[in-house]
Design a protein around this motif. Structure first.
Motif, PDB file in Angstrom:
ATOM      1  N   LEU A   1       5.816  -4.064  -0.698  1.00  0.00           N
ATOM      2  CA  LEU A   1       4.382  -3.801  -0.691  1.00  0.00           C
ATOM      3  C   LEU A   1       4.028  -2.784   0.395  1.00  0.00           C
ATOM      4  N   LEU A   2       4.704  -2.891   1.548  1.00  0.00           N
ATOM      5  CA  LEU A   2       4.407  -1.962   2.634  1.00  0.00           C
ATOM      6  C   LEU A   2       4.928  -0.555   2.311  1.00  0.00           C
TER       7      LEU A   2
ATOM      8  N   ASN B   1       4.761   0.832  -0.485  1.00  0.00           N
ATOM      9  CA  ASN B   1       3.709   1.477  -1.271  1.00  0.00           C
ATOM     10  C   ASN B   1       2.725   2.227  -0.376  1.00  0.00           C
ATOM     11  N   TYR B   2       2.386   1.587   0.759  1.00  0.00           N
ATOM     12  CA  TYR B   2       1.414   2.199   1.678  1.00  0.00           C
ATOM     13  C   TYR B   2       1.923   3.550   2.186  1.00  0.00           C
ATOM     14  N   PHE B   3       3.219   3.630   2.470  1.00  0.00           N
ATOM     15  CA  PHE B   3       3.747   4.858   3.064  1.00  0.00           C
ATOM     16  C   PHE B   3       4.132   5.913   2.015  1.00  0.00           C
TER      17      PHE B   3
ATOM     18  N   PHE C   1       2.533   7.964   0.027  1.00  0.00           N
ATOM     19  CA  PHE C   1       1.918   9.295   0.097  1.00  0.00           C
ATOM     20  C   PHE C   1       1.822   9.820   1.530  1.00  0.00           C
ATOM     21  N   LYS C   2       2.400   9.098   2.483  1.00  0.00           N
ATOM     22  CA  LYS C   2       2.184   9.441   3.881  1.00  0.00           C
ATOM     23  C   LYS C   2       3.126  10.521   4.399  1.00  0.00           C
TER      24      LYS C   2
ATOM     25  N   GLU D   1      -4.103   6.178  -3.236  1.00  0.00           N
ATOM     26  CA  GLU D   1      -3.327   6.017  -1.997  1.00  0.00           C
ATOM     27  C   GLU D   1      -3.679   4.647  -1.441  1.00  0.00           C
ATOM     28  N   VAL D   2      -2.683   3.801  -1.251  1.00  0.00           N
ATOM     29  CA  VAL D   2      -2.944   2.427  -0.810  1.00  0.00           C
ATOM     30  C   VAL D   2      -3.805   2.454   0.459  1.00  0.00           C
TER      31      VAL D   2
ATOM     32  N   TYR E   1      -5.474   1.453   4.008  1.00  0.00           N
ATOM     33  CA  TYR E   1      -4.945   0.732   5.166  1.00  0.00           C
ATOM     34  C   TYR E   1      -5.239  -0.763   5.071  1.00  0.00           C
TER      35      TYR E   1
ATOM     36  N   ALA F   1      -2.953  -2.669   2.688  1.00  0.00           N
ATOM     37  CA  ALA F   1      -1.588  -2.817   3.210  1.00  0.00           C
ATOM     38  C   ALA F   1      -1.547  -3.844   4.340  1.00  0.00           C
TER      39      ALA F   1
ATOM     40  N   PHE G   1       0.015   2.784  11.865  1.00  0.00           N
ATOM     41  CA  PHE G   1      -0.183   1.562  11.079  1.00  0.00           C
ATOM     42  C   PHE G   1       0.110   0.324  11.913  1.00  0.00           C
TER      43      PHE G   1
END
Lengths: 273, 273
Positions: free
Chosen positions: A100-101, A103-105, A107-108, B91-92, B94, B97, B184
């Motif tokens: 799940l985490l 996913n957050y990164f 597009f980062k 984009e997930v 913050y 996440a 993050f």
């Protein structure tokens, strides 16, 4: 009386204006989480069956199922099938949280040097906290992993396996850290690095100097772990991470992100256009 | 030709034995993720409409909806309503996440000293990376936050707000760090600490010495940020985090975990039994 208080906890209240934008199934998710917290529910504890939940919550079957699906995706409940099945509380598995985490990164556009900045900070302290918690089988496993990486393989596939085993060396340690924050984050960084290994050819070429340094560092770390010497572990890991960072120039700077768990099992599709 | 390759990408293959245990909707989720990666889809890009997806994937409507719900809970897609709505890549956020990660730590019984061990490692480096990226409005905001905390409030509610504003001081900095991992994680730690503030009475008593030290540290940090002096920021933050850690004895050691987003809006239920 129990029933009444459960109904009070559970039933989704008629939405006031500021809540009306939040979807009904998300409100049900909130209610269930509040209820789990208030009742101090533990992993393995069962939630009421669907029919009972429908009565308690006063929502439609499709709303309830959407809410349960959400809780399942979040890793908070597990829904087992069959007559004696149903939803039960579950401790979120490491893999679920890490994916799940990721996913957050996605597009980062993480840079390799940013990953290593984090790794340099955490890995020495994490390793020091793990010293007192290593078991004999962990130390034996570290030794196995050192052996498996000692003679560099010539084939890209062999190199790839060895790079993954080097990361596994660090995961064995991270899994024993009693600090859950350090443990999770170090494993998560290794997971991002492992994904790189499976994607990027640049990791697969023979790099004899790096291989030798890695071997030396891992041997020294294992000896310090065997001696139960946390200060030595910390210091050796600081040096090891410093060396790893120096090799960054050999890698492409931009890390190609991916969703952690996707295409884990299937063939990678053939996208000709 | 495009259609054919999309179908090939999308259609869920007849499950071989080792896959048969993975739920069909989860397989659909994997397929969609693979497709997003292979197509380099960007935030805002639209997925095909439901009818088209049903044709492409060859699954039932309920399986598709379950898969879309899963992707939505993961924060990867957003589904908007209405005639021109439908699923699009996202984009997930913050918050999504961080809340999902909070679930992982819910049963982990984090100790306050473990949280501070992590914070001490990350916060000074994070702050140093942010120096070159602070804007005038950020510096003004830091000054405002210092002012708002300067005269300790007497009421528990007032104290609680001030503790949250002190954490916000650190969040303003973290949001400007160009290292997404450091940014993050520092915000996530502040979120865990903020949840404590909203729960634990122990944070609400007046602690004049701590208040004075916090004020001094924040004033020094602001001056170093204004001067663009990364080395001074790092050094001041190391000292500040060291002082904060020393105050741990004043706090209860065990951190009461909660699901990040639950009962955010609703009244806390009255659980008399």
């Amino acid at each position: 009386m129990i029933i009444l208080s459960i109904i009070r906890m559970f039933r989704v209240p008629k939405s006031p204006a500021h809540l009306s934008r939040r979807k009904l199934s998300d409100q049900v998710v909130d209610r269930v989480k509040s209820w789990l917290m208030a009742k101090s529910m533990q992993p393995g504890d069962r939630l009421p069956q669907e029919k009972e939940l429908l009565d308690l919550l006063g929502v439609s079957r499709s709303t309830l199922r959407e809410a349960l699906k959400s809780l399942e995706v979040q890793g908070i409940i597990r829904v087992s099938a069959g007559r004696s099945g149903g939803p039960s509380v579950c401790e979120v598995p490491y893999e679920t949280a890490a994916n799940l985490l990721t996913n957050y990164f996605y597009f980062k556009k993480l840079q390799a040097d940013e990953i290593y900045a984090m790794r340099r900070l955490l890995e020495p302290e994490m390793a020091a906290t793990a010293v007192a918690h290593m078991r004999d089988e962990d130390l034996d496993r570290l030794e196995e992993l050192i052996e498996a990486c000692r003679n560099p393989e010539d084939s890209p596939e062999g190199r790839r396996s060895q790079r993954l085993l080097e990361l596994e060396f660090h995961n064995v340690i991270a899994r024993r850290s009693p600090n859950a924050l350090l443990s999770f984050n170090c494993q998560f960084i290794n997971m991002i690095l492992a994904q790189q290994v499976t994607i990027k050819k640049v990791y697969l070429i023979r790099q004899d100097k790096i291989d030798r340094e890695n071997d030396d560092a891992h041997v020294e770390l294992l000896a310090a772990f065997r001696a139960g010497d946390a200060a030595h572990v910390r210091e050796a890991m600081v040096r090891h991470m410093g060396e790893c960072s120096c090799h960054l120039n050999d890698l492409e700077a931009v890390v190609h992100q991916r969703f952690g768990d996707a295409v884990a099992d299937g063939p990678i599709p053939d996208f000709t256009r």
